[in-house]
Each structure stands twice: as C-alpha cells, then as structure tokens.
Design a protein around this motif. Structure first.
Motif, PDB file in Angstrom:
ATOM      1  N   HIS A   1       0.835  -1.612   0.662  1.00 12.77           N
ATOM      2  CA  HIS A   1       0.267   0.148   0.027  1.00 12.77           C
ATOM      3  C   HIS A   1       0.711   1.168   0.019  1.00 12.77           C
ATOM      4  CE1 HIS A   1      -4.012  -1.086  -0.106  1.00 12.77           C
ATOM      5  NE2 HIS A   1      -3.780  -2.739   0.803  1.00 12.77           N
ATOM      6  N   ASP A   2       2.204   1.612   0.419  1.00 12.90           N
ATOM      7  CA  ASP A   2       2.910   2.104   0.963  1.00 12.90           C
ATOM      8  C   ASP A   2       3.444   2.397  -0.734  1.00 12.90           C
ATOM      9  OD1 ASP A   2       2.485   2.957   3.311  1.00 12.90           O
ATOM     10  OD2 ASP A   2       3.693   2.406   3.780  1.00 12.90           O
ATOM     11  N   LEU A   3       3.698   1.476  -1.362  1.00 14.30           N
ATOM     12  CA  LEU A   3       4.327   1.641  -2.628  1.00 14.30           C
ATOM     13  C   LEU A   3       3.829   2.316  -3.801  1.00 14.30           C
ATOM     14  CD1 LEU A   3       6.891  -1.406  -2.799  1.00 14.30           C
ATOM     15  CD2 LEU A   3       7.182   1.169  -2.979  1.00 14.30           C
ATOM     16  N   VAL A   4       1.930   1.466  -3.920  1.00 17.85           N
ATOM     17  CA  VAL A   4       0.953   2.407  -4.183  1.00 17.85           C
ATOM     18  C   VAL A   4       0.680   3.768  -4.185  1.00 17.85           C
ATOM     19  CG1 VAL A   4      -1.608   1.941  -4.446  1.00 17.85           C
ATOM     20  CG2 VAL A   4      -0.434  -0.357  -4.745  1.00 17.85           C
ATOM     21  N   ASP A   5       0.967   3.852  -3.469  1.00 16.96           N
ATOM     22  CA  ASP A   5       0.688   5.550  -2.472  1.00 16.96           C
ATOM     23  C   ASP A   5       1.581   5.849  -3.601  1.00 16.96           C
ATOM     24  OD1 ASP A   5      -1.642   4.847  -1.249  1.00 16.96           O
ATOM     25  OD2 ASP A   5      -0.791   5.345   0.806  1.00 16.96           O
ATOM     26  N   ALA A   6       3.488   6.025  -2.908  1.00 15.69           N
ATOM     27  CA  ALA A   6       3.873   6.036  -3.518  1.00 15.69           C
ATOM     28  C   ALA A   6       3.778   6.702  -5.653  1.00 15.69           C
ATOM     29  CB  ALA A   6       5.651   6.087  -3.147  1.00 15.69           C
ATOM     30  N   ILE A   7       3.711   5.335  -6.000  1.00 22.25           N
ATOM     31  CA  ILE A   7       3.549   5.421  -7.303  1.00 22.25           C
ATOM     32  C   ILE A   7       2.493   6.516  -7.754  1.00 22.25           C
ATOM     33  CG2 ILE A   7       2.294   4.347  -8.900  1.00 22.25           C
ATOM     34  CD1 ILE A   7       3.963   2.370  -8.102  1.00 22.25           C
ATOM     35  N   ASP A   8       1.180   6.501  -7.226  1.00 21.19           N
ATOM     36  CA  ASP A   8       0.508   7.688  -7.601  1.00 21.19           C
ATOM     37  C   ASP A   8       1.110   9.529  -7.871  1.00 21.19           C
ATOM     38  OD1 ASP A   8      -1.768   6.217  -7.928  1.00 21.19           O
ATOM     39  OD2 ASP A   8      -2.323   6.011  -5.236  1.00 21.19           O
ATOM     40  N   LYS A   9       1.736   9.226  -6.349  1.00 19.65           N
ATOM     41  CA  LYS A   9       2.398  10.703  -5.786  1.00 19.65           C
ATOM     42  C   LYS A   9       2.993  10.946  -7.140  1.00 19.65           C
ATOM     43  CE  LYS A   9       1.441  10.589  -1.104  1.00 19.65           C
ATOM     44  NZ  LYS A   9       1.991  10.581   0.359  1.00 19.65           N
ATOM     45  N   ARG A  10       4.283  10.191  -7.219  1.00 15.01           N
ATOM     46  CA  ARG A  10       5.096  10.006  -8.270  1.00 15.01           C
ATOM     47  C   ARG A  10       5.611   9.410  -9.946  1.00 15.01           C
ATOM     48  NH1 ARG A  10       8.906  12.812  -5.824  1.00 15.01           N
ATOM     49  NH2 ARG A  10       9.171  12.543  -2.979  1.00 15.01           N
ATOM     50  N   PRO A  11       4.038   9.457 -10.067  1.00 17.75           N
ATOM     51  CA  PRO A  11       3.712   8.593 -11.793  1.00 17.75           C
ATOM     52  C   PRO A  11       5.381   8.836 -12.293  1.00 17.75           C
ATOM     53  CG  PRO A  11       2.485  10.198 -11.910  1.00 17.75           C
ATOM     54  CD  PRO A  11       3.617  10.413 -10.228  1.00 17.75           C
ATOM     55  N   LEU A  12       6.301   9.366 -12.786  1.00 18.88           N
ATOM     56  CA  LEU A  12       6.965   9.976 -14.019  1.00 18.88           C
ATOM     57  C   LEU A  12       7.965   8.569 -13.664  1.00 18.88           C
ATOM     58  CD1 LEU A  12       7.898  11.663 -15.713  1.00 18.88           C
ATOM     59  CD2 LEU A  12       9.335  13.247 -14.119  1.00 18.88           C
ATOM     60  N   VAL A  13       8.055   8.384 -11.333  1.00 23.24           N
ATOM     61  CA  VAL A  13       8.962   7.312 -11.538  1.00 23.24           C
ATOM     62  C   VAL A  13       9.070   6.240 -12.526  1.00 23.24           C
ATOM     63  CG1 VAL A  13      10.075   6.052  -9.852  1.00 23.24           C
ATOM     64  CG2 VAL A  13       9.666   8.815  -9.428  1.00 23.24           C
ATOM     65  N   VAL A  14       7.067   5.874 -12.178  1.00 21.29           N
ATOM     66  CA  VAL A  14       7.152   3.743 -12.163  1.00 21.29           C
ATOM     67  C   VAL A  14       7.112   4.563 -14.195  1.00 21.29           C
ATOM     68  CG1 VAL A  14       5.036   3.189 -11.904  1.00 21.29           C
ATOM     69  CG2 VAL A  14       5.662   4.254 -10.727  1.00 21.29           C
ATOM     70  N   GLN A  15       6.861   5.191 -15.095  1.00 21.63           N
ATOM     71  CA  GLN A  15       6.716   5.140 -15.790  1.00 21.63           C
ATOM     72  C   GLN A  15       8.504   4.708 -16.670  1.00 21.63           C
ATOM     73  OE1 GLN A  15       5.563   9.406 -17.452  1.00 21.63           O
ATOM     74  NE2 GLN A  15       4.048   9.026 -16.265  1.00 21.63           N
ATOM     75  N   GLN A  16       9.572   5.107 -15.660  1.00 22.62           N
ATOM     76  CA  GLN A  16      10.789   4.565 -16.269  1.00 22.62           C
ATOM     77  C   GLN A  16      11.048   2.920 -16.018  1.00 22.62           C
ATOM     78  OE1 GLN A  16      11.820   7.469 -17.565  1.00 22.62           O
ATOM     79  NE2 GLN A  16      10.723   8.703 -16.514  1.00 22.62           N
ATOM     80  N   SER A  17      10.556   1.896 -15.078  1.00 17.97           N
ATOM     81  CA  SER A  17      10.226   1.143 -15.182  1.00 17.97           C
ATOM     82  C   SER A  17       8.806   0.305 -14.886  1.00 17.97           C
ATOM     83  CB  SER A  17      11.697   1.033 -14.223  1.00 17.97           C
ATOM     84  OG  SER A  17      10.928   1.851 -12.959  1.00 17.97           O
ATOM     85  N   ASN A  18       8.024   0.876 -14.875  1.00 11.51           N
ATOM     86  CA  ASN A  18       6.743  -0.195 -15.505  1.00 11.51           C
ATOM     87  C   ASN A  18       6.227  -1.354 -14.928  1.00 11.51           C
ATOM     88  OD1 ASN A  18       3.714   0.447 -15.130  1.00 11.51           O
ATOM     89  ND2 ASN A  18       3.530  -0.587 -16.469  1.00 11.51           N
ATOM     90  N   THR A  19       7.129  -2.287 -15.399  1.00 13.08           N
ATOM     91  CA  THR A  19       7.335  -3.624 -15.575  1.00 13.08           C
ATOM     92  C   THR A  19       8.040  -4.041 -13.761  1.00 13.08           C
ATOM     93  OG1 THR A  19       7.531  -3.983 -18.082  1.00 13.08           O
ATOM     94  CG2 THR A  19       8.391  -6.110 -16.590  1.00 13.08           C
ATOM     95  N   PHE A  20       8.884  -3.589 -13.444  1.00 14.27           N
ATOM     96  CA  PHE A  20       9.231  -3.950 -12.067  1.00 14.27           C
ATOM     97  C   PHE A  20       8.814  -3.477 -11.751  1.00 14.27           C
ATOM     98  CE2 PHE A  20      11.846  -1.648  -8.589  1.00 14.27           C
ATOM     99  CZ  PHE A  20      12.416  -3.205  -8.536  1.00 14.27           C
ATOM    100  N   TRP A  21       8.093  -2.077 -11.491  1.00 12.66           N
ATOM    101  CA  TRP A  21       7.088  -1.624 -10.277  1.00 12.66           C
ATOM    102  C   TRP A  21       5.968  -2.770 -10.476  1.00 12.66           C
ATOM    103  CZ3 TRP A  21       9.312   0.422  -6.258  1.00 12.66           C
ATOM    104  CH2 TRP A  21      10.534   1.264  -6.521  1.00 12.66           C
TER     105      TRP A  21
END
Length: 227
Positions: free
Chosen positions: A32-52
């Motif tokens: 849940h903490d990672l889900v929240d972080a991903i929502d706040k910083r979508p730019l980070v997830v876009q760099q490695s979507n498969t990994f996350w």
C-alpha cells in the motif's frame, strides 16, 4: 492441537507463528505504501513500469501467502487455530509460577507478575472460532487457498473468472484478518512472556529515497532536453 512438553517448545511455536503474522503485515503495508508513492510520483514508475508492476504483485502475494499459513486449517500444521488449541490444552504454562520462572532474568519480573493474568476461557473460545473456517472471512481465505494457491481448481479455471477475483476476498477482508491475527498473537504473547510483536519493520519507508532520486534525475534530463 500440537503436542508440546514444555515452555521452550511453546516459545518456538510462538516465534514461528509470529514470523508469518509479522511478514503478512510488513508486505501488505509495503504494497500500500508503494501504491501511494506511485500515485504521487507517476514519472518514476514510467521509467520501469514492468519492475514496479511485478514488485507490487510480489508484496501482495507474500502478504497473502503468509496470511494463508497463519489461518491454515490442516490438523498437523502450525497456525493460529492449532496454536490456540494448544494453549487451551496447556493452560498450566500460563500459571504465575511458570511466568515468574520464564522471566526470572528480567529485572522487572516482580512488577510484571503483579499484573499477571491467565488466558480468559471465553475469550480463548472466541479466538479459536475467529481463526476457524466456520468464520466467513476465514472461509473465503481457505477457499482462495484451495482454488488458487495450494491447487489450481479446475472448476475455478473453467469458470473463466477474472484473474483479480479472489473468491470474494476483498482488501477489507485482508485488513480484518491481519488485524485479527496481530491482536490474537499479541494477546497470548503478552500473557506468556510479557512481550508483543511489532508489525512495522525498520526502514519501511526507505524506498521513498529511491523515488525522490529517480524523479530528480528524470526531471534534470528533461530540462537538459528542453522538455
């Protein structure tokens, strides 16, 4: 019920069971903490979507697997129900004399013994029922285990149900089972050894530094490219 000979064996059961309960909490919170972080910083997830994507699934799976072990119903296995039945059959381990002997090296044993209590019979009965498959949420978890984890149910597969369908098991159900497991574990751990287990791991939020660094690096690259 698990047959034991002494307090040392009960302590080993307690430690092993606590590993499952604590792990279930840690991985669920990380998810849940990672889900929240991903929502706040979508730019980070876009760099490695498969990994996350796979990281989130791994944490959720780890939590559910540990929770399934904690609420297992197999008669020869260690889980909350068999552990509670063991307590019911070995209440002498919770006598004040046994309590004082276990904590004899604790400098506060006298004051701890002043607040000493044995397990309440009615509460113990209710706790056993709450960890048995007669409980509707435990039954959901048990059904999910049988159809998706321990085995791949043929009827379940032929029904062509969505991959996210957990036999009606919801996130609220998982939260309920997690909180129930923590309360029950710590209720009897406190009575047995005057100690409780924390469900928060040191460094639980250190992934935030990774998110900050990656976002800063990406934005710097965008600025250099005039984006």
């Amino acid at each position: 019920m698990i047959r034991i000979n002494d307090s040392a064996q009960f302590q080993r059961l307690l430690k092993a069971l606590s590993d499952d309960v604590v792990d279930a909490h840690i991985h669920f919170q990380l998810y849940h903490d990672l889900v929240d972080a991903i929502d706040k910083r979508p730019l980070v997830v876009q760099q490695s979507n498969t990994f996350w994507t796979f990281t989130l699934q791994a944490h959720l799976n780890s939590s559910v697997y540990a929770l399934i072990r904690a609420y297992d119903q197999e008669t020869k296995s260690l889980h909350l129900r068999s552990w509670l039945l063991t307590i019911e059959e070995n209440l002498h381990l919770f006598d004040e004399e046994a309590f004082r002997e276990r904590l004899k090296d604790n400098p506060h044993v006298a004051s701890l013994a002043d607040d000493f209590k044995k397990p309440d019979a009615l509460t113990l009965t209710k706790d056993i029922a709450a960890c048995s498959k007669g409980d509707p949420i435990v039954k959901k978890l048990t059904t999910y285990r049988g159809n998706r984890i321990a085995h791949r149910g043929a009827k379940f597969t032929l029904a062509a149900r969505d991959i996210s369908d957990r036999d009606g098991l919801t996130f609220d159900d998982l939260r309920t089972l997690l909180e129930r497991a923590k309360i029950i574990l710590n209720r009897y751990s406190s009575l047995f050894s005057a100690s409780v287990y924390s469900t928060k791991v040191i460094g639980h939020d250190d992934f935030e530094y990774i998110f900050e660094c990656v976002e800063e690096k990406v934005r710097e690259a965008q600025r250099q490219c005039g984006l």
